[in-house]
Design an enzyme around this catalytic site. Structure first.
Site, PDB file in Angstrom:
ATOM      1  N   GLN A 109       0.816  -1.218   0.000  1.00  0.00           N
ATOM      2  CA  GLN A 109       0.000   0.000   0.000  1.00  0.00           C
ATOM      3  C   GLN A 109       0.852   1.272   0.000  1.00  0.00           C
ATOM      4  O   GLN A 109       0.359   2.348  -0.353  1.00  0.00           O
ATOM      5  CB  GLN A 109      -0.935   0.013   1.206  1.00  0.00           C
ATOM      6  CG  GLN A 109      -1.996  -1.060   1.201  1.00  0.00           C
ATOM      7  CD  GLN A 109      -3.020  -0.894   0.090  1.00  0.00           C
ATOM      8  OE1 GLN A 109      -3.281   0.213  -0.390  1.00  0.00           O
ATOM      9  NE2 GLN A 109      -3.610  -2.004  -0.347  1.00  0.00           N
ATOM     10  N   SER A 128       3.535  -4.277  -5.257  1.00  0.00           N
ATOM     11  CA  SER A 128       2.664  -4.810  -6.305  1.00  0.00           C
ATOM     12  C   SER A 128       2.327  -3.720  -7.313  1.00  0.00           C
ATOM     13  O   SER A 128       2.086  -2.569  -6.938  1.00  0.00           O
ATOM     14  CB  SER A 128       1.385  -5.358  -5.671  1.00  0.00           C
ATOM     15  OG  SER A 128       0.535  -5.929  -6.637  1.00  0.00           O
ATOM     16  N   THR A 167       8.338 -18.033 -16.668  1.00  0.00           N
ATOM     17  CA  THR A 167       8.592 -17.173 -17.822  1.00  0.00           C
ATOM     18  C   THR A 167       8.432 -15.703 -17.442  1.00  0.00           C
ATOM     19  O   THR A 167       7.438 -15.309 -16.820  1.00  0.00           O
ATOM     20  CB  THR A 167       7.629 -17.523 -18.968  1.00  0.00           C
ATOM     21  OG1 THR A 167       7.795 -18.895 -19.313  1.00  0.00           O
ATOM     22  CG2 THR A 167       7.898 -16.648 -20.186  1.00  0.00           C
ATOM     23  N   CYS A 212      -9.354  -8.861  -0.180  1.00  0.00           N
ATOM     24  CA  CYS A 212      -9.019 -10.283  -0.085  1.00  0.00           C
ATOM     25  C   CYS A 212      -9.943 -11.036   0.866  1.00  0.00           C
ATOM     26  O   CYS A 212      -9.975 -12.259   0.867  1.00  0.00           O
ATOM     27  CB  CYS A 212      -7.571 -10.448   0.374  1.00  0.00           C
ATOM     28  SG  CYS A 212      -6.392  -9.600  -0.680  1.00  0.00           S
TER      29      CYS A 212
END
Length: 397
Positions: free
Chosen positions: A180, A200, A238, A326
């Site tokens: 955050q 993120s 990948t 979540c």
């Protein structure tokens, strides 16, 4: 509903056009696998390397200390499980807090079942960790301290630099979940004594499915995902070239505009808090009023249920949440609100509104007026509120 007012930016954010434009060529044109040996893929690998260096620079880290993951939850899992596994012979004690994201809490619960001992530090009524509690919790067997940078529900910013300093005084690794905070607050991993940090892309107008774990050079950590030799042999899979390039562009913009964005969001945040608390009685603002994220507002409205509130806000085109995205399917009150001392009946009436630089003054006015109407309507249907009003009248008679 023809138009939505999006006020759930702690859950995710929109990808901006500038970020999308940076990513687009790497889907259909420059689609090669960066790990391949030929020139076509080599040029893509160069762009990934540039992105890694750019993100590292944003937090004062070397590009060799940035490892890309699938998101913040993977990064939290890797940091905690990886250190626990690597240092098992040294100790089995980890310190965290009661208000962490579930990616940290559930990982710690997983380790408890495998013989590790976890201390969950309490917080005060604003959600702040007491550093003296942290000092007292340290044992000779403590191998990791994990404290989030800023809380995803109530927005409180923790004393990260001081926590990191205490950890280093005792030779303990310090991890922070900065999902955050990254891109919203200035971060220097060296100045703040951070050894591992999770972030993120989709929280800062970047793409979903891409995150990072900063690992300070020399930190001992085992791999979470095994397979190929990507990410310097530490994280197989990948390479998500488009995601990484988008993440880097989003980071660049967030850092560039940070001061301006924070000032704008703070002004609207304070306007929202002032409007709601003036118009709706028996309302509590959760979290530290000053030491908080610029875009975060968290209310508890007495005598109502948060789920009903969200449904009625949605009918008015307002996107909000009652806590972490979540855990939005859970009927239990927020563990964060319980940890700051709220009783269940008040914690159930919570609402999280998180703004962005796209939020307008008109949006704030509409939300305040909508909340006034909705909360009033829900309270009129509440027997708890009816009893409360009746007792107040009797007491004043």
């Amino acid at each position: 509903m023809s138009k939505y007012i999006y006020m759930d930016n702690a859950a995710t954010t929109r990808v901006t056009q500038e970020v999308f434009d940076a990513m687009e060529p790497y889907f259909c044109e420059q689609f090669g696998n960066p790990s391949s040996a030929y020139e076509f893929s080599g040029k893509i690998a160069e762009k990934v390397a540039e992105a890694r260096a750019s993100i590292g620079k944003a937090i004062g880290a070397s590009e060799k200390e940035i490892y890309f993951t699938g998101g913040g939850s993977e990064s939290d899992n890797w940091a905690i499980k990886g250190v626990a596994d690597a240092l098992r012979e040294k100790g089995n004690h980890i310190i965290t807090t009661q208000i962490e994201h579930h990616a940290v809490l559930h990982t710690c619960e997983f380790l408890e079942k495998r013989g590790f001992e976890i201390t969950y530090l309490p917080v005060d009524d604003k959600g702040l960790v007491n550093v003296e509690d942290l000092r007292k919790a340290i044992r000779p067997t403590t191998i990791l301290i994990s404290v989030m940078f800023a809380n995803n529900e109530i927005g409180t910013v923790e004393p990260i630099k001081e926590i990191g300093r205490i950890a280093h005084e005792h030779g303990i690794y310090f991890h922070t979940d900065a999902v955050q905070a990254f891109g919203h607050l200035p971060i220097d991993v060296n100045e703040m004594n951070i050894d591992l940090m999770s972030a993120s892309g989709h929280k800062i107008n970047g793409p979903k499915g891409i995150g990072l774990l900063y690992i300070r050079k020399g930190v001992k950590i085992t791999n979470l995902i095994h397979g190929g030799a990507q990410e310097s042999g530490k994280r197989a899979g990948t390479t998500n070239a488009a995601g990484i390039i988008g993440f880097a562009k989003a980071t660049e913009i967030a850092v560039r505009d940070m001061e301006e964005t924070r000032a704008y969001e703070s002004r609207l945040r304070d306007k929202l808090i002032a409007g709601v608390t003036a118009e709706i009685p028996y309302t509590r603002v959760n979290g530290d009023l000053t030491n908080r994220l610029s875009n975060n507002v968290n209310f508890c409205f007495r005598f109502i249920e948060g789920e009903s509130l969200l449904i009625m806000l949605d009918q008015k085109g307002i996107c909000a949440s009652s806590g972490s995205a979540c855990t939005s399917g859970s009927l239990d009150p927020s563990h964060v609100l319980l940890a700051i001392g709220l009783p269940h009946e008040i914690a159930h009436g919570s609402l999280r509104l998180t703004l962005s630089k796209d939020t307008t003054e008109e949006d704030i006015d509409y939300v305040v007026e909508s909340l006034k109407q909705i909360v009033g309507r829900l309270r009129m249907m509440s027997p708890l509120y009816e009893d409360f009003v009746k007792k107040n009248k009797e007491a004043s008679a």
